[in-house]
Scaffold this motif. Sequence first.
Motif, mmCIF file in Angstrom:
data_model
loop_
_atom_site.group_PDB
_atom_site.id
_atom_site.type_symbol
_atom_site.label_atom_id
_atom_site.label_comp_id
_atom_site.label_asym_id
_atom_site.label_seq_id
_atom_site.Cartn_x
_atom_site.Cartn_y
_atom_site.Cartn_z
ATOM 1 N N HIS A 2 0.860 -1.180 0.000
ATOM 2 C CA HIS A 2 0.000 0.000 0.000
ATOM 3 C C HIS A 2 0.897 1.231 0.000
ATOM 4 C CE1 HIS A 2 0.860 0.737 4.271
ATOM 5 N NE2 HIS A 2 0.755 -0.569 4.427
ATOM 6 N N TYR A 3 0.270 2.393 -0.203
ATOM 7 C CA TYR A 3 1.026 3.634 -0.112
ATOM 8 C C TYR A 3 1.331 3.914 1.358
ATOM 9 C CZ TYR A 3 -0.212 4.645 -4.959
ATOM 10 O OH TYR A 3 -0.345 4.593 -6.316
ATOM 11 N N GLY A 16 -3.166 11.085 5.834
ATOM 12 C CA GLY A 16 -2.866 11.547 4.486
ATOM 13 C C GLY A 16 -1.938 10.603 3.768
ATOM 14 N N PHE A 17 -2.083 10.566 2.434
ATOM 15 C CA PHE A 17 -1.153 9.801 1.611
ATOM 16 C C PHE A 17 -1.149 10.365 0.197
ATOM 17 C CE2 PHE A 17 -5.127 7.501 1.030
ATOM 18 C CZ PHE A 17 -5.126 7.105 -0.297
ATOM 19 N N GLU A 18 -0.089 10.061 -0.526
ATOM 20 C CA GLU A 18 0.081 10.525 -1.899
ATOM 21 C C GLU A 18 0.322 9.319 -2.799
ATOM 22 O OE1 GLU A 18 3.032 13.426 -4.512
ATOM 23 O OE2 GLU A 18 2.954 13.640 -2.333
ATOM 24 N N THR A 19 -0.343 9.310 -3.959
ATOM 25 C CA THR A 19 -0.176 8.209 -4.908
ATOM 26 C C THR A 19 1.051 8.452 -5.773
ATOM 27 O OG1 THR A 19 -1.456 9.167 -6.732
ATOM 28 C CG2 THR A 19 -2.692 7.980 -5.015
ATOM 29 N N LEU A 68 -3.685 0.280 -5.221
ATOM 30 C CA LEU A 68 -2.980 0.607 -3.977
ATOM 31 C C LEU A 68 -3.779 1.585 -3.116
ATOM 32 C CD1 LEU A 68 0.766 0.858 -5.049
ATOM 33 C CD2 LEU A 68 -0.427 -1.038 -3.936
ATOM 34 N N ILE A 69 -4.676 2.358 -3.740
ATOM 35 C CA ILE A 69 -5.510 3.275 -2.958
ATOM 36 C C ILE A 69 -6.411 2.478 -2.028
ATOM 37 C CG2 ILE A 69 -7.350 5.010 -3.060
ATOM 38 C CD1 ILE A 69 -6.049 5.969 -5.714
#
Length: 164
Positions: A2-3, A16-19, A68-69
């Motif tokens: 995963h991210y 928070g996360f960024e692809t 992955l989101i």
Amino acid sequence: MHYEFEFRGGLNNNYGFETELGIVYEVKFRPSNYLFGDETTVYANHIYEFIIEIVYNPLGKNPPLDKLISKTISEIIKDFYYKKDGSVCIYICDSSDGRQELRRRKFDDWFYSEEYGLIKIDEKIRDSKGNVYPISLIIQRENPYFIEIIDGFRKIAIENNENK
């Protein structure tokens, strides 16, 4: 896989996360003790609204499918329930663009792709214009107020669908 995500905390329990395409997501668990109408119940302070938002999209269009989101959101849900044992989340599908059923199906795919030890109960509410909004309750199987919470959730749906 995963991210990488970050728990940012704050009032809304932000993550928070960024692809890999540079799209930035924010996942929130906003305290919502008022949702069941009675802020004095013993479980009121354990009720959260679950929100997924794109806060930055350099593509300028709807993001492409990215498995992955869903894995990342699954890991965030697990992390939140680990941190806030006994929590109850309500997920209301955004209907501002008429794509609420698409969002519900996508969320269902994400939710049912993992084993959480959580149960999801679905309802729909209708506004005065006849628009239908899918809503879901996410609750731990072992929640000591399981029956009362499910009854309260169903009561919300019934009340919001009567006389519309």
